[in-house]
Write an enzyme that holds these catalytic residues in place. Structure first.
Site, PDB file in Angstrom:
ATOM      1  N   ARG A  72       0.697  -1.267   0.020  1.00  0.00           N
ATOM      2  CA  ARG A  72      -0.081   0.116  -0.099  1.00  0.00           C
ATOM      3  C   ARG A  72       0.876   1.000   0.155  1.00  0.00           C
ATOM      4  O   ARG A  72       0.564   2.135  -0.590  1.00  0.00           O
ATOM      5  CB  ARG A  72      -0.949   0.002   1.296  1.00  0.00           C
ATOM      6  CG  ARG A  72      -1.784   1.230   1.039  1.00  0.00           C
ATOM      7  CD  ARG A  72      -2.940   1.068   2.225  1.00  0.00           C
ATOM      8  NE  ARG A  72      -4.034   1.886   2.179  1.00  0.00           N
ATOM      9  CZ  ARG A  72      -4.149   2.791   3.239  1.00  0.00           C
ATOM     10  NH1 ARG A  72      -3.571   2.644   4.414  1.00  0.00           N
ATOM     11  NH2 ARG A  72      -5.451   3.738   2.868  1.00  0.00           N
ATOM     12  N   HIS A  76       0.502   4.290  -2.705  1.00  0.00           N
ATOM     13  CA  HIS A  76       0.291   5.716  -2.304  1.00  0.00           C
ATOM     14  C   HIS A  76       1.382   6.807  -2.509  1.00  0.00           C
ATOM     15  O   HIS A  76       1.174   7.686  -2.818  1.00  0.00           O
ATOM     16  CB  HIS A  76       0.032   5.825  -0.674  1.00  0.00           C
ATOM     17  CG  HIS A  76      -1.351   5.487  -0.334  1.00  0.00           C
ATOM     18  ND1 HIS A  76      -2.064   5.880   0.639  1.00  0.00           N
ATOM     19  CD2 HIS A  76      -2.138   4.688  -0.955  1.00  0.00           C
ATOM     20  CE1 HIS A  76      -3.366   5.357   0.843  1.00  0.00           C
ATOM     21  NE2 HIS A  76      -3.296   4.449  -0.120  1.00  0.00           N
ATOM     22  N   ASN A 104      -3.464   9.017   4.482  1.00  0.00           N
ATOM     23  CA  ASN A 104      -2.324   8.250   4.996  1.00  0.00           C
ATOM     24  C   ASN A 104      -2.425   8.290   6.652  1.00  0.00           C
ATOM     25  O   ASN A 104      -1.769   7.511   7.219  1.00  0.00           O
ATOM     26  CB  ASN A 104      -1.116   9.137   4.550  1.00  0.00           C
ATOM     27  CG  ASN A 104      -0.770   8.930   2.960  1.00  0.00           C
ATOM     28  OD1 ASN A 104      -1.691   7.703   2.394  1.00  0.00           O
ATOM     29  ND2 ASN A 104      -0.132   9.770   2.372  1.00  0.00           N
ATOM     30  N   PRO A 174      -7.775   7.489  -4.213  1.00  0.00           N
ATOM     31  CA  PRO A 174      -8.971   7.411  -3.967  1.00  0.00           C
ATOM     32  C   PRO A 174      -9.664   6.935  -2.807  1.00  0.00           C
ATOM     33  O   PRO A 174      -8.912   6.203  -1.827  1.00  0.00           O
ATOM     34  CB  PRO A 174      -9.415   6.087  -5.111  1.00  0.00           C
ATOM     35  CG  PRO A 174      -8.167   5.620  -5.379  1.00  0.00           C
ATOM     36  CD  PRO A 174      -7.275   6.576  -5.087  1.00  0.00           C
ATOM     37  N   HIS A 204      -6.412  -5.871  -2.251  1.00  0.00           N
ATOM     38  CA  HIS A 204      -7.109  -6.035  -0.864  1.00  0.00           C
ATOM     39  C   HIS A 204      -7.393  -7.507  -0.694  1.00  0.00           C
ATOM     40  O   HIS A 204      -8.314  -8.086  -0.051  1.00  0.00           O
ATOM     41  CB  HIS A 204      -8.602  -5.165  -1.069  1.00  0.00           C
ATOM     42  CG  HIS A 204      -8.266  -3.844  -1.111  1.00  0.00           C
ATOM     43  ND1 HIS A 204      -9.357  -3.002  -1.180  1.00  0.00           N
ATOM     44  CD2 HIS A 204      -6.926  -3.182  -0.875  1.00  0.00           C
ATOM     45  CE1 HIS A 204      -8.947  -1.586  -1.129  1.00  0.00           C
ATOM     46  NE2 HIS A 204      -7.352  -1.733  -1.015  1.00  0.00           N
ATOM     47  N   ASP A 259      -4.379 -14.351  -3.240  1.00  0.00           N
ATOM     48  CA  ASP A 259      -5.025 -15.294  -3.882  1.00  0.00           C
ATOM     49  C   ASP A 259      -6.330 -14.278  -4.678  1.00  0.00           C
ATOM     50  O   ASP A 259      -6.068 -13.351  -4.460  1.00  0.00           O
ATOM     51  CB  ASP A 259      -5.486 -16.418  -3.141  1.00  0.00           C
ATOM     52  CG  ASP A 259      -6.343 -16.123  -1.919  1.00  0.00           C
ATOM     53  OD1 ASP A 259      -6.861 -14.874  -1.731  1.00  0.00           O
ATOM     54  OD2 ASP A 259      -6.711 -16.777  -0.933  1.00  0.00           O
TER      55      ASP A 259
HETATM   56  C1  HEM Z   1      -9.222   1.154  -6.145  1.00  0.00           C
HETATM   57  C2  HEM Z   1      -9.171   2.334  -4.906  1.00  0.00           C
HETATM   58  C3  HEM Z   1      -8.705   1.842  -3.568  1.00  0.00           C
HETATM   59  C4  HEM Z   1      -9.204   2.352  -2.405  1.00  0.00           C
HETATM   60  C5  HEM Z   1     -10.542   3.305  -2.531  1.00  0.00           C
HETATM   61  C6  HEM Z   1      -8.327   1.803  -1.475  1.00  0.00           C
HETATM   62  C7  HEM Z   1      -8.873   2.151  -0.030  1.00  0.00           C
HETATM   63  C8  HEM Z   1      -8.036   1.448   0.980  1.00  0.00           C
HETATM   64  C9  HEM Z   1      -8.443   1.616   2.358  1.00  0.00           C
HETATM   65  C10 HEM Z   1      -9.597   2.535   2.829  1.00  0.00           C
HETATM   66  C11 HEM Z   1      -7.609   0.684   3.110  1.00  0.00           C
HETATM   67  C12 HEM Z   1      -7.719   0.580   4.457  1.00  0.00           C
HETATM   68  C13 HEM Z   1      -7.013   1.777   5.098  1.00  0.00           C
HETATM   69  C14 HEM Z   1      -7.288   1.865   6.787  1.00  0.00           C
HETATM   70  O1  HEM Z   1      -8.478   1.922   6.843  1.00  0.00           O
HETATM   71  O2  HEM Z   1      -6.526   2.297   7.267  1.00  0.00           O
HETATM   72  C15 HEM Z   1      -6.957   0.068   2.068  1.00  0.00           C
HETATM   73  C16 HEM Z   1      -6.017  -1.100   2.601  1.00  0.00           C
HETATM   74  C17 HEM Z   1      -5.041  -1.526   1.697  1.00  0.00           C
HETATM   75  N1  HEM Z   1      -4.933  -1.242   0.387  1.00  0.00           N
HETATM   76 FE1  HEM Z   1      -6.080  -0.155  -0.773  1.00  0.00          FE
HETATM   77  N2  HEM Z   1      -7.650   1.114  -1.843  1.00  0.00           N
HETATM   78  C18 HEM Z   1      -7.588   1.056  -3.285  1.00  0.00           C
HETATM   79  C19 HEM Z   1      -6.661   0.446  -4.132  1.00  0.00           C
HETATM   80  C20 HEM Z   1      -5.349  -0.210  -3.876  1.00  0.00           C
HETATM   81  C21 HEM Z   1      -4.390  -0.222  -4.540  1.00  0.00           C
HETATM   82  C22 HEM Z   1      -4.165  -0.207  -6.066  1.00  0.00           C
HETATM   83  C23 HEM Z   1      -3.522  -0.922  -3.675  1.00  0.00           C
HETATM   84  C24 HEM Z   1      -1.992  -1.870  -4.256  1.00  0.00           C
HETATM   85  C25 HEM Z   1      -1.710  -1.782  -5.340  1.00  0.00           C
HETATM   86  C26 HEM Z   1      -3.782  -1.313  -2.564  1.00  0.00           C
HETATM   87  C27 HEM Z   1      -3.541  -1.958  -1.530  1.00  0.00           C
HETATM   88  C28 HEM Z   1      -3.843  -1.761  -0.207  1.00  0.00           C
HETATM   89  C29 HEM Z   1      -3.399  -2.826   0.734  1.00  0.00           C
HETATM   90  C30 HEM Z   1      -2.521  -3.838   0.714  1.00  0.00           C
HETATM   91  C31 HEM Z   1      -4.173  -2.518   2.204  1.00  0.00           C
HETATM   92  C32 HEM Z   1      -4.045  -3.195   3.423  1.00  0.00           C
HETATM   93  C33 HEM Z   1      -2.933  -2.245   4.022  1.00  0.00           C
HETATM   94  C34 HEM Z   1      -2.476  -2.945   5.652  1.00  0.00           C
HETATM   95  O3  HEM Z   1      -3.033  -3.881   5.958  1.00  0.00           O
HETATM   96  O4  HEM Z   1      -1.747  -2.329   6.142  1.00  0.00           O
HETATM   97  N3  HEM Z   1      -5.144  -0.640  -2.362  1.00  0.00           N
HETATM   98  N4  HEM Z   1      -7.041   0.444   0.813  1.00  0.00           N
END
Ligand code: HEM
Ligand SMILES: *[C@@H]1O[C@H](CO)[C@@H](O)[C@H](O)[C@H]1NC(C)=O
Ligand SMILES: *[C@@H]1O[C@H](CO)[C@@H](O)[C@H](O)[C@H]1NC(C)=O
Ligand SMILES: *[C@@H]1O[C@H](CO)[C@@H](O)[C@H](O)[C@H]1NC(C)=O
Length: 331
Positions: A72, A76, A104, A174, A204, A259
């Site tokens: 993530r 970002h 962030n 986003p 995700h 997966d």
């Molecule tokens: C499509 C639009 C996306 C949205 C709206 C989005 C939003 C979010 C949100 C809200 C979280 C939880 C953050 C929190 O509550 O602290 C999250 C976690 C995460 N996102 Fe996304 N995300 C998107 C796309 C992506 C992309 C493109 C990637 C990687 C290439 C990604 C990788 C991750 C990962 C791996 C987590 C878990 C992080 C952790 O456990 O520390 N996301 N995302």
């Protein structure tokens, strides 16, 4: 006089084929400094890949979620003015970084692992490998170690001398309440297609989200499996407060395995974020979600294409930026 003498004044030394070869060499060196390449560190830091992988491996062995957090971080970083390590910069009294931007703040993590990698890499090849490249390599390694696909990561990104709080804070990244058209247009702004967006959202399949990011969905939406919603509500009360930072797995089935269960969950209306479920909610991306849910090989191959594209986003190259000594501070 020996024919092979390197300082031979024989006219054959300047034969046209040699001149062509010389020009090709100059051309290659010229473009290598301005573009990313897979062998960027093969002379200057041949051990970099091995070194990064060993640190990521032990970090994930210690805490599987950290692989998700690193992935993530890279996302970002790349969405805000390109993959330039800007997200890693700390705030100081005279410098505002991106860490406290809305997407962030209290959410991004994994910075200490990047620091450990940087320290180790600096010890073997000081001043050579950028923080931006370390983030790209560590993200790939995280995906692979958690069971996902491999791809070759190009090197040559350089580190920014600036950060962009305003961009990071103003919706370039986003938000989880995005609708499908928001998501499509925000990825399009980064040169990424609808297919890239859906495949990359498959990230995700690992990691966690805070209650504050999915509360509205589990209490107020109808396109959600009711058993799933109730289970999530038990740890995320409907009013904001001290439970805002309670965590839930983004893929409740196999949270530490890269997966295609994320897509299977969407088919069953068990997407955790609003922005997850909009990918399978009667719109234009339903068929792609269905394909990925049925075939992990197609998901993996589209995911890799998306990651490479995202990782090539507006890098600083050549003599732009710098190679930071410490990923948190400008040299
Ligand atoms: C499509 C639009 C996306 C949205 C709206 C989005 C939003 C979010 C949100 C809200 C979280 C939880 C953050 C929190 O509550 O602290 C999250 C976690 C995460 N996102 Fe996304 N995300 C998107 C796309 C992506 C992309 C493109 C990637 C990687 C290439 C990604 C990788 C991750 C990962 C791996 C987590 C878990 C992080 C952790 O456990 O520390 N996301 N995302
Ligand atoms: C970031 O979070 C901290 C701790 O919750 C808060 O005090 C601070 O105001 C937030 N920063 C911004 C810029 O929102
Ligand atoms: C998506 O959200 C935006 C606001 O962010 C809104 O203007 C637009 O009408 C919404 N589109 C759909 C199809 O709901
Ligand atoms: C659900 O929606 C109602 C009406 O829009 C709103 O008042 C309430 O705050 C929402 N609840 C949650 C938990 O989002």
């Amino acid at each position: 006089m020996a024919l092979s003498s390197s300082n031979s004044s024989s006219p054959s030394y300047f034969s046209s084929s040699r001149i062509v070869a010389l020009f090709v060499l100059l051309l290659l060196t010229g473009t290598c400094s301005a573009k990313l390449s897979e062998n960027f560190y093969s002379q200057t830091c041949p051990e970099v890949f091995k070194t990064v992988k060993s640190v990521v491996k032990s970090a994930i062995a210690n805490e599987p979620r950290i692989g998700a957090s690193i992935l993530r971080l890279f996302f970002h970083d790349c969405f805000v003015d390109g993959c330039d390590g800007s997200v890693l910069l700390d705030d100081t009294s005279s410098f505002r970084g991106e860490k406290t931007a809305a997407a962030n703040n209290n959410s991004l993590r994994g910075f200490e692992v990047i620091d450990s990698i940087k320290t180790k890499v600096e010890s073997i090849c000081p001043g050579v490998v950028s923080c931006a490249d370390i983030l790209a390599i560590a993200s790939r390694d995280s995906v692979v170690i958690l069971g996902g696909p491999f791809w070759n990561v190009k090197g040559g990104r350089r580190d920014s001398r600036t950060a962009n709080f305003n961009a990071a804070n103003s919706g370039v990244i986003p938000a989880p309440n995005s609708n499908l058209s928001n998501l499509i247009s925000k990825f399009h702004d980064q040169g990424l297609s609808v297919k890239d967006m859906v495949a990359l959202s498959g990230s995700h399949t690992i990691g966690k989200s805070r209650c504050s990011s999915f509360r509205d969905r589990i209490y107020n939406e109808s396109n959600i499996d009711s058993t799933f919603a109730k289970a999530k509500q038990s740890k995320c009360p409907c009013t904001s407060g001290s439970a805002d930072n309670n965590l839930a797995f983004l893929d409740f089935q196999t949270p530490n395995h890269f997966d295609n269960n994320y897509f299977k969950n969407l088919i069953n209306q068990r997407g955790l974020l609003h922005s997850d479920q909009v990918l399978f909610n009667g719109g234009s991306t339903d068929s792609l979600v269905l394909t990925y849910s049925l075939n992990d090989k197609i998901f993996y191959s589209d995911f890799v294409i998306g990651m490479i594209k995202m990782g090539n986003n507006k890098p600083l190259t050549g003599s732009q930026g710098e190679i930071r000594k410490n990923c948190r501070v400008l040299n």
